[in-house]
Design a protein around this motif. Structure first.
Motif, short mmCIF file in Angstrom:
data_model
loop_
_atom_site.label_atom_id
_atom_site.label_comp_id
_atom_site.label_asym_id
_atom_site.label_seq_id
_atom_site.Cartn_x
_atom_site.Cartn_y
_atom_site.Cartn_z
N ARG A 620 10.27 9.94 -28.38
CA ARG A 620 9.39 8.99 -28.82
C ARG A 620 8.24 9.27 -29.51
NH1 ARG A 620 9.22 3.26 -25.35
NH2 ARG A 620 8.07 1.99 -26.81
N PHE A 621 7.40 10.13 -28.86
CA PHE A 621 6.28 10.80 -29.55
C PHE A 621 6.31 12.11 -29.70
CE2 PHE A 621 4.85 7.20 -26.53
CZ PHE A 621 4.69 6.34 -27.68
N HIS A 622 5.54 12.78 -30.50
CA HIS A 622 5.32 14.05 -31.00
C HIS A 622 4.03 14.63 -30.96
CE1 HIS A 622 9.18 12.27 -32.77
NE2 HIS A 622 9.79 13.71 -32.45
N VAL A 623 3.96 16.05 -30.81
CA VAL A 623 2.45 16.45 -30.76
C VAL A 623 1.94 16.68 -32.23
CG1 VAL A 623 1.39 18.67 -30.11
CG2 VAL A 623 3.15 17.98 -28.64
N GLU A 626 -4.37 18.37 -36.19
CA GLU A 626 -5.60 17.82 -36.82
C GLU A 626 -5.26 17.11 -37.88
OE1 GLU A 626 -8.44 20.73 -37.24
OE2 GLU A 626 -8.40 21.14 -34.88
N ASN A 627 -4.21 17.54 -38.76
CA ASN A 627 -3.75 16.68 -40.09
C ASN A 627 -2.82 15.64 -39.89
OD1 ASN A 627 -1.58 18.16 -39.35
ND2 ASN A 627 -1.50 19.14 -41.39
N GLY A 628 -2.69 15.13 -38.67
CA GLY A 628 -1.88 14.10 -38.25
C GLY A 628 -0.28 14.53 -38.48
N LYS A 629 0.25 15.68 -38.81
CA LYS A 629 1.59 15.97 -38.91
C LYS A 629 1.84 16.79 -37.52
CE LYS A 629 1.07 16.70 -43.80
NZ LYS A 629 1.45 17.69 -44.99
N TRP A 630 3.26 16.69 -37.46
CA TRP A 630 3.91 17.41 -36.49
C TRP A 630 3.70 18.73 -36.18
CZ3 TRP A 630 9.84 15.67 -35.68
CH2 TRP A 630 9.81 14.38 -35.59
#
Length: 1114
Positions: A620-623, A626-630
């Motif tokens: 459901r969620f991913h780490v 800092e740039n908001g990408k996986w």
């Protein structure tokens, strides 16, 4: 009864009063018990006794209990007992020891009416009445990890939990009845859990000094502490206020049998698991060297370890054939053969034949009883067992071998050293009086820890305090309990601790230089106390007055104490944003101090990266970086915790590694507790979004399921992962589909036999009852307020649920993120229907969405959510479910415009300026307008002015070409005035005056609501009515979709229509404009000729701001 002078002679049980003699099944006390008899039974002084394990210290506790009960003896020798007025508190290091004492004392003292109550993690909920009536309370400072209780987790003990809540639940009555405190294995203070024991005793000492307690038993509370041989028993005596007369130290001479100890050190292996496994190959040689053919217990850290050790010894003995050292005679062999047939465990049957067995909690009760009997009778010589046997069952042996001093901690997922009390308990099983006069203890450990266990066995290890590292949590608890109400009492509490005693004796151990004068040491202790108080105040845990003297607890501080959270974790919660989402709450849990021990190991990264890549879209969620990408790689322990939590919450985790599985289990159990605390914190802060997110995540972590998981049925008894997958494949993936499914189909899908389907259907009875929520708007007399009534109704069910279920009812404003109402209800017992009235400020701009949520405490996937939209723009109300659905934006419905001709000679208020009407329409942002035409870059759109007939055709062409182009990209949304229960058109009355002025009803001015009506059918009105009929016919044919034409009438023509100085031309201009849009036929408003018309079927749809307008004239 004897005197103090004859303390060195053996005392007889006859020296006790007649009612008490049946307590003991022997005639004489041993030398240790006889020496302590006058102090234990003939006085009330505090005592500290240091003696070897197995020397009979338990009898000293029983003598002290009898001393207390002797107050109920009459002069005639009758025992007149009154329940609960004199309490004894027994604190032991383990549940097994508590349960052993519970069985023993219930059997001995139960016939007299003495009520014994166990308080451990196995007994989570206690009726306060039962606690009040208990005479002996047995408890433990062990680690507890039950997920369903909020007050017995991680580092703090059960009794600490109960006493913390005791003040709130029943005042100080629980404490006031405490007359005797028995501390078993007081050297537990040296272990990490010792801080909790220290805090409890310090709390009791503080309360005993309160003036309100002067007339209660607590004022003269008696402390009795026993321990193994320790060098600094005087420090314990100083802490427990023991006089020199009450200090008793006994050496090895008091041991019933002489004990020989040996600590063997080995080189470490690649990891802890391999080291422990390697040690089993040394056991056979050790037994041959030290056991001398007598019985031996081999303590292993795990069940599997005990089984593997038994297998290794059995194979070695079998290879020796007739030289098997564990079989002494043919008679023994025949007994073992006969017994092996009775075992249900196949491995046990083969091991027994070679004189070796194993004992652990995985065996059935029948096998455990058989193996214990064989070992006690001497038929079985070697028994491999887990460390729990050291406490719970009395199975002494000549030789005790401790295979490794480490055990695998399931909570932390790593190997840890045994607690000292556990080592001493295992050593205490060596020696079997009266069968042996000697005993042997062999400890196998690493080379670097050999000296630690040599000091422990020789009684050379100092007992230190562990309170300093968690002093801030315990100090906050005392402030919450109101035992500490100012700075001076806080300093006094610290002086009541064992830390205060040891910091003066060994300051270097607590970060203080040796040689500091006593005055400076006192000042340093005060500084520690003030520093902790300032930290608590900084984060809002407590309140301090202006002078910095008085202390009062705050709600966050109470929550920290209630849920046993560390201060660092509570700081994260306090600093969290109030609009926390599910992901935000999960991130806070990942950074919490409760699971800070979890480490990211190098060999785990590949598996974690594979899980996080999420090719199947499971997580459901991913780490995020800092740039908001996986993130492509897991790099920190917080990342690892986040991935493991998400993987567990899918319901079908991909992690099968033992170490990672243990980490995930700890994350979910601790995370659920932290989320429950966050829920109550956000309720205290009245933060709606944070509270709902925390509620949901708490139970999702408890169940290890997201609320939208296809495996929700795992929550039912009897359904595991395999069964849940089979049911999901068959389309049975919710409680509703399960209720409708046929039992035979369930059995067919799952491959199970009858009556499995019936049992699964019956398990639905464990679910809470179905509850519906309705939100209705009622008339409100308060200016600027809207009155909402939220109704809860329990739907009828054929069979009531079998257990109680609790739920949180929350009503909140989504835009303001404010909780308007909260209540915890019992789903089966609230009076249905149950209504709640909420007043909401009417929105000045935009809208207010009021949500009502019923969130069940335990089960996932059963919550009820409703919402109601309040909008000043359109006065529309919508109530719909917002559970797991995506909601269409709420917009105003199209309105009609009617104009009424009034020939009555009454004065009318004339609209003199377009601004008057324009102001009333400022909030109509959802209404469509031709301002959209200006969005097209490069198009110069011209709006016709009245009277400019030469530009009319060109303007029409441009306008409607643009509308056709726009309509192709707009989605269709059907709307009907029939759907709007609040639909009320605005009446514009045209007075029959010379100027033909309009009169507005000032109570509710909204141009989009205008309805054009004429009371008299004169020539002018018929002309207008004909033009309006075209618009109305289009609206009625398409269920009220008049948003386009209504806005043309208002937005497209407003400036010219109402901006003229000559108000007499207002009516004619409006009619001219309607005719300008090429209405083909004019009909009266009452008629509905559209269905019969053949020339209006070529309709096109266009949407403005989410609403569909049907222009039949295009």
């Amino acid at each position: 009864m004897g005197s103090f002078e004859d303390q060195y002679s053996l005392r007889s049980v006859v020296d006790l009063p007649a009612p008490f003699r049946s307590t003991f099944n022997f005639r004489y006390f041993n030398s240790l018990q006889s020496e302590c008899f006058p102090l234990c039974f003939l006085s009330d002084i505090n005592m500290v006794i240091s003696a070897p394990t197995g020397s009979g210290k338990t009898v000293l506790f029983e003598l002290c209990i009898l001393r207390l009960l002797s107050r109920f003896l009459s002069q005639e020798g009758k025992f007149n007992h009154i329940k609960g007025i004199l309490k004894t508190i027994y604190i032991a290091p383990s549940k097994a020891l508590v349960q052993e004492k519970l069985r023993d004392w219930s059997m001995k003292l139960g016939p007299w009416g003495i009520n014994c109550l166990e308080m451990t993690s196995d007994n989570e909920f206690h009726n306060f009445k039962n606690i009040q009536e208990a005479d002996i309370i047995l408890t433990t400072p062990e680690v507890t990890k039950k997920q369903t209780i909020f007050c017995s987790f991680l580092l703090l003990e059960k009794f600490d939990a109960v006493t913390r809540h005791g003040v709130k639940d029943g005042g100080l009555s629980f404490f006031s009845d405490i007359a005797l405190v028995l501390i078993d294995e007081v050297h537990l203070l040296n272990d990490p859990r010792g801080a909790a024991l220290e805090a409890v005793i310090s709390r009791i000492k503080m309360l005993s000094c309160i003036s309100d307690m002067s007339s209660t038993p607590l004022a003269n509370v008696r402390f009795i502490a026993v321990s193994a041989t320790i060098p600094n028993i005087e420090d314990l005596a100083e802490w427990l206020l023991v006089t020199p007369q009450g200090i008793k130290r006994f050496g090895e001479e008091m041991r019933p049998v002489k004990l020989t100890t040996k600590v063997l050190g080995y080189a470490p292996a690649r990891n802890d698991f391999l080291f422990e496994r390697r040690l089993q190959y040394f056991i056979f040689d050790i037994l041959m060297q030290h056991s001398r053919g007598k019985s031996a217990l081999i303590f292993c850290s795990t069940r599997k370890g005990a089984q593997e050790a038994a297998e290794c010894l059995s194979k070695t003995a079998m290879n020796l054939g007739y030289s098997n050292p564990f079989i002494k005679s043919k008679q023994q062999q025949e007994k073992l053969k006969e017994a092996s047939v009775a075992f249900s465990d196949k491995l046990m049957q083969s091991f027994i034949l070679n004189g070796v067995g194993y004992h652990n909690g995985g065996l059935c009760l029948k096998d455990r009883n058989l193996i214990e009997g064989l070992f006690l009778n001497g038929d079985l010589q070697i028994l491999c067992t887990t460390n729990t046997l050291a406490h719970g069952i009395n199975l002494p042996a000549h030789t005790v071998v401790i295979k490794s001093t480490q055990y695998f901690n399931k909570e932390k997922g790593i190997y840890l050293e045994y607690e000292r009390s556990m080592i001493l308990q295992m050593c205490g099983r060596a020696g079997r009086p009266p069968f042996d006069d000697t005993g042997t203890v062999i400890i196998l450990t690493r080379r670097e820890t050999v000296h630690l266990y040599e000091n422990l066995l020789n009684g050379c290890e100092m007992v230190e305090s562990q309170l300093l590292s968690c002093a801030i949590e315990h100090l906050n608890a005392e402030i919450v309990l109101l035992t500490v109400s100012d700075i001076s009492l806080a300093i006094e509490w610290l002086k009541c601790s064992y830390l205060y005693v040891r910091i003066k004796k060994n300051p270097e151990n607590y970060g203080i230089k040796r040689g500091i004068p006593c005055e400076r040491l006192e000042k340093h202790m005060q500084d520690i106390c003030v520093q902790k108080i300032n930290e608590l105040s900084e984060y809002g845990m407590i309140w301090i007055d202006v002078d910095g003297f008085l202390l009062k607890p705050s709600d966050p501080g109470r929550l920290m104490t209630k849920f046993y959270l560390k201060f660092d974790t509570m700081k994260l919660i306090v600093k969290s944003p109030e609009s926390c989402s599910l992901e935000d709450v999960l991130h806070i849990i990942c950074h919490s101090a409760e699971i800070a021990w979890i480490q990211l190991r190098r060999n785990e990264k590949k598996l974690l990266n594979d899980i996080h890549s999420d090719k199947e879209g499971r997580l459901r969620f991913h780490v995020l970086g800092e740039n908001g990408k996986w993130k492509k790689r897991i790099q920190t322990r917080e990342d690892k915790i986040f991935v493991l939590a998400n993987d567990s919450l899918t319901g079908d985790p991909r992690v099968h590694d033992l170490s990672l599985s243990q980490d995930a289990s700890s994350i979910c159990s601790n995370g659920s507790r932290i989320a429950k605390c966050m829920k109550e914190y956000f309720i205290y802060k009245k933060s709606y979004k944070g509270a709902i997110s925390s509620m949901l995540l708490a139970k999702c972590l408890h169940q290890r399921l997201w609320d939208n998981s296809p495996y929700l049925l795992k929550q039912l008894t009897g359904i595991g992962m395999v069964t849940a997958k089979a049911l999901c494949t068959a389309g049975i993936n919710s409680f509703e589909s399960m209720a409708e499914a046929d039992p035979r189909k369930i059995e067919l899908v799952t491959g199970r036999k009858y009556p499995f389907g019936n049992h699964i259907k019956e398990s639905l009875l464990s679910l809470p009852p179905k509850i519906d929520i309705k939100i209705e708007e009622a008339e409100c007399k308060r200016q600027g307020k809207s009155k909402l009534i939220i109704m809860l109704a329990r739907l009828p069910q054929q069979v009531l649920p079998r257990k109680h279920h609790y739920a949180d009812m929350v009503v909140g404003s989504e835009e303001d993120n404010v909780i308007l109402f909260h209540e915890k209800i019992r789903a089966e017992e609230f009076s249905s229907p149950y209504s709640v009235t909420v007043f909401v400020s009417y929105p000045q701009d935009g809208r207010v969405t009021v949500k009502a949520d019923l969130v069940f405490e335990d089960y996932v996937g059963l919550d009820v959510h409703r919402k109601h939209v309040l909008s000043r723009e359109v006065r529309s109300r919508m109530t719909q479910s917002h559970g797991n659905e995506l909601f269409a934006p709420s917009h105003s419905l199209p309105k009609e415009i009617h104009i009424i001709d009034d020939d009555r000679n009454t004065k009318s208020k004339v609209i003199t300026d377009a601004q008057d009407l324009g102001e009333t329409n400022e909030t109509l942002s959802s209404a469509p307008s031709f301002n959209l035409l200006q969005e097209e870059i490069g198009e110069d759109v011209f709006i016709p002015e009245p009277g400019e007939t030469e530009c009319e055709s060109k303007t029409e062409e441009r306008i409607f070409d643009h509308i056709r182009k726009k309509s192709k990209s707009f989605p269709t949304l059907l709307s009907s005035k029939a759907m709007a229960s609040s639909y009320q058109p605005l009446i514009l009355k045209r007075k029959c005056t010379q100027e033909n002025h309009f009169e507005l009803d000032q109570s509710d001015i909204h141009v989009d609501d205008a309805v054009l009506i004429e009371e008299e059918c004169n020539e002018t009105s018929l002309k207008f009515r004909g033009a309006m009929g075209c618009a109305v016919e289009t609206m009625e044919q398409d269920h009220g979709r008049l948003s386009g034409i209504s806005n043309i009438l208002y937005d497209g023509y407003r400036g010219n229509l109402f901006g003229q100085s000559d108000k007499s031309k207002l009516y004619d201009n409006l009619v001219n404009y309607i005719q300008a849009v090429h209405c083909k036929t004019a009909f009266p408003i009452e008629s509905d000729p559209i269905p019969d018309r053949q020339d209006c079927h070529d309709e096109k749809e266009a949407q403005f701001c989410g609403f569909t307008s049907v222009f039949s004239f295009l």
